[in-house]
Motif scaffolding. Structure first.
Motif: not given
Length: 182
Positions: A37-40, A42-48, A50-52, A177-180
């Motif tokens: 995930l590209f936190e640098d 699209a930080p809000q989208h990457a966080e979303r 990862a949260t889900l 399954s989706v794991t962070v």
């Protein structure tokens, strides 16, 4: 020297990229896909995402729209769960608010992960798609949120949809399954 080492350790740990490990199962694809995930970018989208994923919201969600030579779309945590009535799959999102666009200069190349949305650029929520091939016509129009780093052969095997909109008929493949990951 100790303070410098501690500072370096803090910087190094915050530089670790978040990713996903997705176990895909179905008539077409069976295997594991890893995504950075590209936190640098699209930080809000990457966080979303990862949260889900961390909450288990993506577990059992199908690939409801899969267009040969274009992309495979999934992530409808509201209507896209396997075993439920999926007539509205692709029309839902999560209980969280929609996100503002985070457009970048990243190209939509094979293996890129983008956020799905309605015609409103600020409507991305939980759904995302993985590119089968380059799609430069999407550049600057959709948020790039990540890149497949392993298992692209599994993505290529996802059961294809039919018709112009790529709706999957019958039993679609799913994200078992989706794991962070770090």
């Amino acid at each position: 020297m100790l303070k410098l080492a501690a500072a370096f350790s803090l910087v190094a740990s915050s530089a670790l990229a978040t990713g996903l490990q997705i176990e895909i199962e179905g008539e077409g694809a069976n295997g594991v896909v890893t995504i950075d995930l590209f936190e640098d970018v699209a930080p809000q989208h990457a966080e979303r995402i990862a949260t889900l994923a961390g909450n288990g919201a993506y577990d059992g969600v199908v690939f409801h729209r899969v267009i040969d030579g274009f992309m495979a779309q999934t992530g409808d945590v509201q209507y896209g769960k396997i075993g439920e009535n999926m007539r509205n799959a692709g029309r839902g999102g999560s209980d969280l608010p929609d996100l503002p666009a985070e457009f970048s200069d990243k190209r939509f190349e094979r293996g890129v992960v983008g956020m799905a949305r309605s015609q409103n650029p600020n409507s991305a929520n939980s759904q995302f798609f993985i590119m089968f091939q380059d799609g430069d016509f999407l550049n600057g129009q959709y948020t790039v949120v990540g890149q497949v780093t392993g298992g692209m052969d599994v993505v290529d095997a996802i059961k294809l949809g039919t018709g112009q909109n790529g709706a999957v008929v019958g039993q679609p493949d799913m994200m078992k399954s989706v794991t962070v990951t770090d």
